[in-house]
Write a protein that holds these residues in place. Structure first.
Motif, PDB file in Angstrom:
ATOM      1  N   GLU A  77      71.132   6.523  22.508  1.00  0.00           N
ATOM      2  CA  GLU A  77      71.654   6.406  23.842  1.00  0.00           C
ATOM      3  C   GLU A  77      72.844   5.518  23.509  1.00  0.00           C
ATOM      4  N   VAL A  78      74.093   5.813  24.031  1.00  0.00           N
ATOM      5  CA  VAL A  78      75.134   5.005  23.786  1.00  0.00           C
ATOM      6  C   VAL A  78      75.967   4.905  25.070  1.00  0.00           C
ATOM      7  N   ILE A  79      77.056   3.962  24.896  1.00  0.00           N
ATOM      8  CA  ILE A  79      78.051   3.657  25.779  1.00  0.00           C
ATOM      9  C   ILE A  79      79.389   4.021  25.087  1.00  0.00           C
ATOM     10  N   VAL A  80      80.043   4.934  25.726  1.00  0.00           N
ATOM     11  CA  VAL A  80      81.319   5.199  25.225  1.00  0.00           C
ATOM     12  C   VAL A  80      82.388   4.939  26.257  1.00  0.00           C
ATOM     13  N   THR A  81      83.386   4.039  25.807  1.00  0.00           N
ATOM     14  CA  THR A  81      84.367   3.511  26.719  1.00  0.00           C
ATOM     15  C   THR A  81      85.819   3.779  26.049  1.00  0.00           C
ATOM     16  N   VAL A  82      86.493   4.644  26.718  1.00  0.00           N
ATOM     17  CA  VAL A  82      88.040   4.951  26.361  1.00  0.00           C
ATOM     18  C   VAL A  82      88.950   4.247  27.435  1.00  0.00           C
ATOM     19  N   PHE A  83      89.900   3.686  26.850  1.00  0.00           N
ATOM     20  CA  PHE A  83      90.591   2.753  27.658  1.00  0.00           C
ATOM     21  C   PHE A  83      92.143   2.428  27.183  1.00  0.00           C
ATOM     22  N   SER A  84      93.113   2.516  27.761  1.00  0.00           N
ATOM     23  CA  SER A  84      94.296   2.559  27.407  1.00  0.00           C
ATOM     24  C   SER A  84      94.620   0.854  26.690  1.00  0.00           C
ATOM     25  N   ALA A  85      95.378   0.966  25.733  1.00  0.00           N
ATOM     26  CA  ALA A  85      95.527  -0.098  24.959  1.00  0.00           C
ATOM     27  C   ALA A  85      96.278  -1.289  25.735  1.00  0.00           C
ATOM     28  N   ASP A  86      96.720  -1.076  26.736  1.00  0.00           N
ATOM     29  CA  ASP A  86      97.292  -2.098  27.816  1.00  0.00           C
ATOM     30  C   ASP A  86      96.014  -3.025  28.499  1.00  0.00           C
ATOM     31  N   TYR A  87      95.280  -2.228  28.465  1.00  0.00           N
ATOM     32  CA  TYR A  87      93.791  -3.187  28.956  1.00  0.00           C
ATOM     33  C   TYR A  87      93.513  -4.500  27.979  1.00  0.00           C
ATOM     34  N   ALA A  88      94.001  -4.455  26.736  1.00  0.00           N
ATOM     35  CA  ALA A  88      94.035  -5.622  25.856  1.00  0.00           C
ATOM     36  C   ALA A  88      95.077  -5.348  24.736  1.00  0.00           C
ATOM     37  N   GLY A  89      96.260  -5.579  25.736  1.00  0.00           N
ATOM     38  CA  GLY A  89      97.726  -5.566  24.978  1.00  0.00           C
ATOM     39  C   GLY A  89      97.815  -6.501  23.695  1.00  0.00           C
ATOM     40  N   ASP A  90      97.575  -7.537  23.857  1.00  0.00           N
ATOM     41  CA  ASP A  90      97.638  -8.531  22.696  1.00  0.00           C
ATOM     42  C   ASP A  90      96.826  -8.210  21.515  1.00  0.00           C
ATOM     43  N   VAL A  91      95.653  -7.618  21.687  1.00  0.00           N
ATOM     44  CA  VAL A  91      94.690  -7.166  20.699  1.00  0.00           C
ATOM     45  C   VAL A  91      95.409  -6.083  19.842  1.00  0.00           C
TER      46      VAL A  91
END
Length: 173
Positions: A77-91
């Motif tokens: 069982e997994v959680i997969v999260t796809v997010f645009s890089a601007d959610y954590a831009g400095d990272v």
């Protein structure tokens, strides 16, 4: 053969989080980062030419434009999260031009549990989501062995970014 997933390549501010049981997904790539947390069992992650196994309590970060796929040898069982890089831009500004030797890392239990609850919750504010992502991304940066990418990697990333602007889902051979 790899599948270019346009759905996970468009729109700044994109955030998509889903829970899967016995997750399997063929090799694909997209413009946005993908974060996986293993809740139970084990899942095999293929990233480029390497294969890694996540166990309950592990997480993995697939960087933008990395070909990757999943299989489950037994129950998982997994959680997969796809997010645009601007959610954590400095990272992602810090990670630009670098690759991790391994995508898998082990966040501390507090960060893992916080992220597990917040990332899935439909009522979570964008600020809580960002906090959960930053907690996991910080653990990744602390644990990952980062190496410089090649000029070829950068060229491929630019070509794929251009494709995502112009085309729909494509099969790459």
């Amino acid at each position: 053969m790899a599948y270019y997933q346009i759905e996970n390549s468009l729109m700044p501010g994109r955030y998509d989080c889903r829970r899967y049981v016995d997750f399997a997904f063929s090799t694909h790539l997209h413009r946005h980062p993908e974060l996986v947390i293993a809740l139970s069992g084990e899942i095999v992650l293929s990233v480029g030419a390497r294969t890694e196994t996540l166990h309950a309590g592990d997480a993995a970060l697939v960087l933008p434009h990395e070909p990757h796929g999943y299989s489950t040898p037994a129950a998982s069982e997994v959680i997969v999260t796809v997010f645009s890089a601007d959610y954590a831009g400095d990272v992602f500004a810090f990670l630009r031009g670098r690759h991790a030797v391994s995508s898998v890392f082990r966040p501390n239990i507090c960060d893992f549990e916080y992220a597990r609850v917040v990332l899935e919750a439909e009522a979570s504010s964008p600020y809580r989501r960002r906090a959960a992502l930053y907690a996991l991304l910080s653990a990744f940066i602390e644990q990952a062995e980062l190496v410089a990418g090649s000029e070829t990697d950068e060229l491929i990333a630019r070509v794929l970014a251009e494709m995502s602007e112009r085309a729909g889902d494509e099969t790459l051979t």
